[in-house]
Design a protein around this motif. Structure first.
Motif, PDB file in Angstrom:
ATOM      1  N   ARG A 165       0.821  -1.209   0.000  1.00  0.00           N
ATOM      2  CA  ARG A 165       0.000   0.000   0.000  1.00  0.00           C
ATOM      3  C   ARG A 165       0.858   1.264   0.000  1.00  0.00           C
ATOM      4  N   GLU A 168       2.166   1.686  -3.544  1.00  0.00           N
ATOM      5  CA  GLU A 168       1.062   2.119  -4.407  1.00  0.00           C
ATOM      6  C   GLU A 168       0.716   3.588  -4.167  1.00  0.00           C
ATOM      7  N   ALA A 169       0.798   4.019  -2.922  1.00  0.00           N
ATOM      8  CA  ALA A 169       0.528   5.433  -2.627  1.00  0.00           C
ATOM      9  C   ALA A 169       1.591   6.330  -3.259  1.00  0.00           C
ATOM     10  N   GLN A 170       2.854   5.892  -3.214  1.00  0.00           N
ATOM     11  CA  GLN A 170       3.926   6.674  -3.842  1.00  0.00           C
ATOM     12  C   GLN A 170       3.731   6.740  -5.357  1.00  0.00           C
ATOM     13  N   ILE A 171       3.353   5.614  -5.944  1.00  0.00           N
ATOM     14  CA  ILE A 171       3.130   5.590  -7.392  1.00  0.00           C
ATOM     15  C   ILE A 171       1.988   6.523  -7.758  1.00  0.00           C
ATOM     16  N   ALA A 172       0.896   6.463  -7.004  1.00  0.00           N
ATOM     17  CA  ALA A 172      -0.257   7.316  -7.291  1.00  0.00           C
ATOM     18  C   ALA A 172       0.121   8.790  -7.193  1.00  0.00           C
ATOM     19  N   ALA A 173       0.922   9.120  -6.183  1.00  0.00           N
ATOM     20  CA  ALA A 173       1.331  10.520  -6.013  1.00  0.00           C
ATOM     21  C   ALA A 173       2.220  10.975  -7.174  1.00  0.00           C
ATOM     22  N   GLU A 175       2.313   9.665 -10.257  1.00  0.00           N
ATOM     23  CA  GLU A 175       1.517   9.734 -11.483  1.00  0.00           C
ATOM     24  C   GLU A 175       0.630  10.970 -11.494  1.00  0.00           C
ATOM     25  N   ALA A 176       0.097  11.311 -10.329  1.00  0.00           N
ATOM     26  CA  ALA A 176      -0.766  12.491 -10.255  1.00  0.00           C
ATOM     27  C   ALA A 176       0.017  13.777 -10.517  1.00  0.00           C
ATOM     28  N   GLN A 178       2.743  13.955 -12.497  1.00  0.00           N
ATOM     29  CA  GLN A 178       3.564  13.881 -13.712  1.00  0.00           C
ATOM     30  C   GLN A 178       3.357  15.078 -14.636  1.00  0.00           C
ATOM     31  N   ARG A 343       7.387   0.746  -9.540  1.00  0.00           N
ATOM     32  CA  ARG A 343       6.530  -0.256 -10.178  1.00  0.00           C
ATOM     33  C   ARG A 343       7.144  -1.645 -10.076  1.00  0.00           C
ATOM     34  N   GLN A 346       6.440  -2.637  -6.592  1.00  0.00           N
ATOM     35  CA  GLN A 346       5.019  -2.968  -6.479  1.00  0.00           C
ATOM     36  C   GLN A 346       4.761  -4.396  -6.970  1.00  0.00           C
TER      37      GLN A 346
END
Length: 548
Positions: A165, A168-173, A175-176, A178, A343, A346
């Motif tokens: 989790r 995934e939170a780091q990836i979402a941040a 990507e948001a 970018q 990724r 992940q």
């Protein structure tokens, strides 16, 4: 373990102190004598939601105090520590209800909220009965109960879920952000290119400004200085003074020394004039510059200042700005590499989680089969041999404890549809199901006091005896309190209380009396034969108790 319960001015109780013992504690008495009031009082001091009106008629306030033994390692210690309450081997809970409805609570003489009491109560007491929505009947706790039965170690899967989790939170941040990073990268690239072309140096602004001012000043005065130099040189003052000297020297022989002093003065003046000429000549040479140099100097100076204004810094800070922008560029340009790395992490964490989740499912499936077998063995002596208990696993959403949803279901007759315990079983059946389930799930948990409220309702004879023996088995590893109308159950108690109702001067009061052995015989005989206690009933009571 619950050691003492003190009650004052609650419902039908004026003053009461109960000393509970380890093992099986039984409360008996006629219907309506007030046995349920004791449970209401215990629930009140534990913060449970119950009756709104508890204060005895005519009293200003009611009070309940519960004293628990709290051994080292008891889970209540962690809750008390988090609440900032000191705790030793003894835990004292006190709660007061005023006649106007206000409630106040204390834990070891420290004020406490009802929420803290309720959280604490979950580590101290389990209530089992036909309204057992806090325990075994609550489907949300079935997975936890099955895991406890299986001895599942959930720490690895919880840790893996937390890691997954977090990634995934780091990836979402990332990507948001970018798009914002792309725009910043474009800005940084352009700004760094401008700075690289200009290549500003510390202190350059002041140096260029001084040089520019000097060239501008020289341009304005050079013609006058040149004329002054010409006036001082051979074509000017110097030439005239040399001519005067030559003329006077030619006439000196005939002047009888009258020109000696003038000639000496002219000699000195020529020396001074030479120094003046040299100084002016040096000055004019210093003023000599290429006009294009002034243009280049001004162009660079203006370029530095324009770039400084663009970035809202001083010209001398442009070099530091370039270093800062370069650092930001590295961060922004490195986010894509970080995203690739995240990724990959992940993927690895998800694979690890899948492995652990599948292992948990397999362990739960095996434990479910074992629990169903244990339940079948427990239900037969309780005259429910035709009932089918089944532990069902269904795939749900992934979470910190896997993806299994667990439900305890029952079919009371062969071929009948299975369903939730509280939806399928009748009152008496439900009580026996809960007892069988608790016995099957028991794992020597001596940290909690188990309370069974009339769990033997609707059964008698051999079935009641089977109920009593299972309660006694539970009490070997934990303190058990049972409210019962069954003599077979009461006979197995190690501590026995009789609840009775008295009327004095028109005031009804519930009394609780701890029974000695002879009194126990009489009470169980009453439960066997009714109000008239016969010798045969006493003999039967002695047989049940196991005394001669």
């Amino acid at each position: 373990m619950l050691r003492e319960l003190h009650i004052r001015d609650i419902l039908l109780i004026d003053r009461l102190k109960l000393d509970f013992g380890p093992g099986l504690n039984v409360l008996t008495g006629e219907t309506g004598a007030g046995k349920s009031i004791l449970l209401d009082c215990l629930g009140f001091v534990l913060g449970w939601r119950g009756r709104a009106e508890l204060v005895r008629s005519g009293a200003a306030q009611g009070e309940v105090v519960a004293v628990f033994d709290l051994p080292d390692g008891h889970p209540a210690h962690a809750i008390l520590e988090e609440a900032g309450i000191e705790a030793g081997a003894e835990l004292i809970l006190r709660r007061v209800n005023s006649a106007d409805g206000r409630k106040s609570a204390w834990i070891n003489d420290r004020r406490a909220s009802g929420e803290v009491l309720r959280t604490l109560s979950e580590t101290l007491v389990e209530l089992h009965g036909q309204h057992d929505d806090r325990g075994l009947l609550n489907p949300r706790g079935h997975r936890q109960l099955l895991d406890a039965f299986a001895g599942t170690d959930l720490a690895p899967i919880r840790n893996q879920w937390r890691e997954l989790r977090a990634v995934e939170a780091q990836i979402a941040a990332l990507e948001a952000s970018q798009e914002a990073q792309r725009k910043e990268a474009e800005f940084l690239s352009h700004a760094l290119e401008e700075l690289a072309q200009l290549d500003p140096q510390p202190g350059e602004d002041a140096t260029l400004d001084t040089r520019r001012r000097a060239m501008q000043g020289a341009e304005r005065i050079r013609d006058d200085v040149a004329r002054a130099l010409a006036a001082l040189g051979p074509g000017g003052a110097e030439g005239a003074m040399l001519d005067a000297t030559r003329w006077l020297e030619g006439a000196a022989d005939q002047a009888e020394g009258r020109f000696d002093a003038p000639l000496e003065a002219l000699s000195r003046a020529l020396v001074e004039l030479g120094e003046a000429f040299g100084g002016v000549e040096a000055a004019i040479e210093a003023m000599d510059f290429d006009p294009s140099e002034l243009e280049r100097t001004e162009e660079r100076l203006f370029g530095l200042r324009a770039l400084a204004r663009k970035h809202d810094v001083q010209p001398d800070d442009l070099a530091d700005l370039a270093e800062n922008l370069q650092s930001r560029w590295k961060e922004v340009s490195g986010s894509e590499e970080l995203l690739v790395e995240l990724r990959q992490r992940q993927t690895q964490h998800r694979a690890n989680y899948e492995t652990l989740a599948q292992a948990a499912t397999a362990l739960r499936s095996d434990a479910a089969a074992q629990l169903d077998t244990a339940m079948a063995a427990e239900l037969a002596p309780l005259k429910m041999e035709r009932a089918v208990f089944e532990t069902r696993l269904e795939e749900g959403e992934s979470g910190p404890e896997g993806r299994d949803n667990v439900f305890f279901t029952v079919a009371t007759n062969p071929g009948a549809p299975a369903g939730a315990l509280d939806k399928i079983a009748s009152g008496g059946e439900l009580s026996r199901f809960l007892l069988a389930l608790k016995v099957s799930l028991a794992r020597g948990n001596d940290a909690v006091t188990m309370i069974f409220d009339e769990i033997d309702r609707g059964v008698g004879g051999a079935t009641a005896d089977a109920v009593g023996r299972r309660l006694a088995r539970l009490s070997e590893s934990a303190q058990v309190l049972v409210v019962t109308h069954s003599p077979q159950v009461a006979a197995l108690g190690s501590t026995h209380f009789r609840v009775a109702k008295d009327v004095d001067d028109g005031m009804t009061t519930s009394r609780v009396h701890a029974l000695n052995q002879d009194e126990r015989v009489d009470e169980i005989a009453r439960m066997l034969s009714g109000e008239t206690i016969t010798p045969a009933a006493r003999d039967a009571a002695r047989v049940l108790i196991g005394i001669s």
